[in-house]
Motif scaffolding. Structure first.
Motif, short mmCIF file in Angstrom:
data_model
loop_
_atom_site.label_atom_id
_atom_site.label_comp_id
_atom_site.label_asym_id
_atom_site.label_seq_id
_atom_site.Cartn_x
_atom_site.Cartn_y
_atom_site.Cartn_z
N SER A 194 12.75 21.30 21.78
CA SER A 194 13.33 20.02 21.98
C SER A 194 14.44 19.74 23.23
O SER A 194 14.63 19.00 23.84
CB SER A 194 14.08 19.64 20.60
N ALA A 195 15.12 21.15 23.43
CA ALA A 195 16.05 21.16 24.41
C ALA A 195 15.45 21.14 25.80
O ALA A 195 15.99 20.48 26.69
CB ALA A 195 16.87 22.54 24.32
N LEU A 196 14.38 21.96 26.15
CA LEU A 196 13.59 22.11 27.19
C LEU A 196 13.03 20.57 27.81
O LEU A 196 12.99 20.40 28.89
CB LEU A 196 12.74 23.11 27.20
N THR A 197 12.48 19.85 26.61
CA THR A 197 12.05 18.66 26.94
C THR A 197 12.77 17.40 26.74
O THR A 197 12.53 16.29 27.00
CB THR A 197 10.65 18.42 25.99
N PHE A 198 14.13 17.74 26.35
CA PHE A 198 15.35 16.69 26.30
C PHE A 198 14.75 15.82 25.21
O PHE A 198 14.95 14.56 25.47
CB PHE A 198 15.56 16.04 27.59
N THR A 221 5.36 28.29 42.42
CA THR A 221 4.26 28.82 41.49
C THR A 221 3.70 27.34 41.12
O THR A 221 4.08 26.42 40.75
CB THR A 221 4.98 29.77 40.39
N GLU A 222 2.11 27.66 40.69
CA GLU A 222 1.44 26.61 40.22
C GLU A 222 1.66 26.46 38.58
O GLU A 222 1.90 27.58 37.74
CB GLU A 222 -0.17 26.72 40.35
N LEU A 223 2.23 25.33 38.41
CA LEU A 223 2.40 25.28 36.70
C LEU A 223 1.29 25.38 35.87
O LEU A 223 0.34 24.68 36.18
CB LEU A 223 3.41 23.98 36.69
N PRO A 224 1.54 25.84 34.72
CA PRO A 224 0.42 25.87 33.94
C PRO A 224 0.22 24.57 33.42
O PRO A 224 1.14 23.50 33.33
CB PRO A 224 0.84 26.64 32.62
N PRO A 225 -0.93 24.01 32.66
CA PRO A 225 -1.27 22.80 32.42
C PRO A 225 -0.26 22.25 31.22
O PRO A 225 0.26 23.02 30.34
CB PRO A 225 -2.79 22.64 31.92
N PHE A 226 0.29 21.06 31.22
CA PHE A 226 1.19 20.58 30.37
C PHE A 226 2.44 20.75 30.41
O PHE A 226 3.53 20.27 29.71
CB PHE A 226 0.67 20.60 28.84
N PHE A 227 3.11 21.78 31.58
CA PHE A 227 4.41 22.08 31.67
C PHE A 227 4.98 20.87 32.17
O PHE A 227 6.35 20.97 32.46
CB PHE A 227 4.38 23.38 32.36
N HIS A 228 4.51 19.96 32.56
CA HIS A 228 5.26 18.75 33.32
C HIS A 228 5.92 18.02 31.99
O HIS A 228 6.81 17.15 32.43
CB HIS A 228 4.37 17.88 34.01
N GLN A 229 5.79 18.35 30.92
CA GLN A 229 6.46 17.78 29.68
C GLN A 229 7.98 18.37 29.91
O GLN A 229 8.81 17.44 29.10
CB GLN A 229 5.83 18.25 28.39
N SER A 243 10.63 25.93 33.59
CA SER A 243 9.27 26.58 33.20
C SER A 243 9.29 27.90 32.66
O SER A 243 8.48 28.19 31.76
CB SER A 243 8.18 26.14 34.08
N ALA A 244 10.03 28.94 33.46
CA ALA A 244 10.08 30.19 32.86
C ALA A 244 10.66 30.41 31.54
O ALA A 244 10.38 31.21 30.74
CB ALA A 244 10.88 31.02 34.02
N ALA A 245 11.74 29.42 31.24
CA ALA A 245 12.43 29.44 30.09
C ALA A 245 11.16 29.08 28.58
O ALA A 245 11.42 29.62 27.73
CB ALA A 245 13.41 28.56 29.95
N LEU A 246 10.19 28.22 29.19
CA LEU A 246 9.25 27.86 28.06
C LEU A 246 8.40 29.17 27.97
O LEU A 246 8.04 29.21 26.70
CB LEU A 246 8.70 26.62 28.64
#
Length: 280
Positions: free
Chosen positions: A186-190, A44-52, A27-30
């Protein structure tokens, strides 16, 4: 990361269950890729949609389709509609509790709807997935994910006219999506879909003018803008209406609870609505 499949009720069909520890570094990389200051650590609470960024489903190369996506038969979830082109058409999210980085979460996915129709350009397949994400014994997020499948474009077929975007925004942000950002996302979401990194494939096979900006990446930017303007979200829905190319700047627009993405030529690429959490 573990992947399991079991049976659900007849009304739900099969449920695909996935586990992920929600690595904070991803998530920090995004955040860095989006030009934000990295701030996410364990807890840390994730921002919305970072679960992607999580719940990857890697498969061997021989099980990938020509577009770089896993073949439909590999998941045991999405039916094969016999149509080669796949697009993320939109989605809807209900945020119940924040997801936290560094803590194991479970995603439960099921097909809610699957059908084919005849459109102006040929047969279309529509699939709606529902994802429930649980963490520490509580459901944190419910998401509906709309996919469209279609045939390859005919060179002789006229291009559909995209809708015109509104120009009555109260807030606007200029953003760019170059090929480096598309590669990183693309890489972070595979996500192996070749329209996002293979220019020859995007142009020659799928008929686009350039690399296509991920629909979820557009939605992510709109959600971050909504949080900036409205605070924490209760719901968010979005629909892709026209592709945005990697060489095009875009304007993120907001008026009240309505948000949209406007391309340089004025076409609308995405429309969305955000519902903020009620103030206590």
């Amino acid at each position: 990361m573990t992947h399991l499949t079991d049976s659900a009720s007849p009304s739900d069909g099969n449920i695909l269950r996935s586990l992920d520890v929600m690595d904070p570094a991803r998530s920090a990389a995004l955040q860095v890729a989006l030009g934000l200051q990295p701030s996410i650590v364990a807890g840390t609470e994730l921002p919305p949609f970072f679960h992607q960024l999580y719940f990857w489903t890697p498969v061997p190369p021989e099980q990938l389709g020509r577009d770089g996506h896993p073949g439909l038969s590999t998941s045991g979830l999405i039916p094969d509609l016999g149509l080669p082109r796949r697009m993320w058409a939109g989605g809807r999210l209900q945020f119940e509790r924040p997801l936290k980085a560094g803590i194991e979460a479970e995603k439960r996915s099921v097909v809610e709807r699957s059908q084919t129709k005849m459109g102006r350009t040929g047969p279309l397949g529509f699939v709606t997935l529902r994802h429930d994400i649980h963490q520490q014994g509580q459901r944190c997020l419910r998401e509906w994910h709309d996919l469209v499948y279609r045939e390859d474009p005919s060179p002789e077929a006229p291009k559909p006219l995209p809708p015109r975007a509104r120009e009555d925004e109260e807030e606007a942000r200029q953003v760019r999506f170059d090929s480096t950002l598309l590669f990183r996302y693309s890489a972070l979401t595979f996500n192996g879909h070749r329209i996002h990194y293979d220019l020859d494939y995007a142009r020659e096979v799928e008929g686009y003018a350039g690399l296509v900006v991920h629909g979820p990446l557009l939605a992510q930017q709109l959600m971050l803008l909504a949080v900036e303007l409205m605070g924490p979200l209760a719901e968010f829905s979005f629909r892709a209406t026209a592709p945005l190319m990697h060489f095009e700047a875009a304007t993120l627009c907001c008026n009240g609870q309505d948000l949209w993405v406007r391309a340089p030529d004025g076409r609308q690429c995405m429309q969305a609505q955000a519902l903020p959490q009620a103030k206590v």
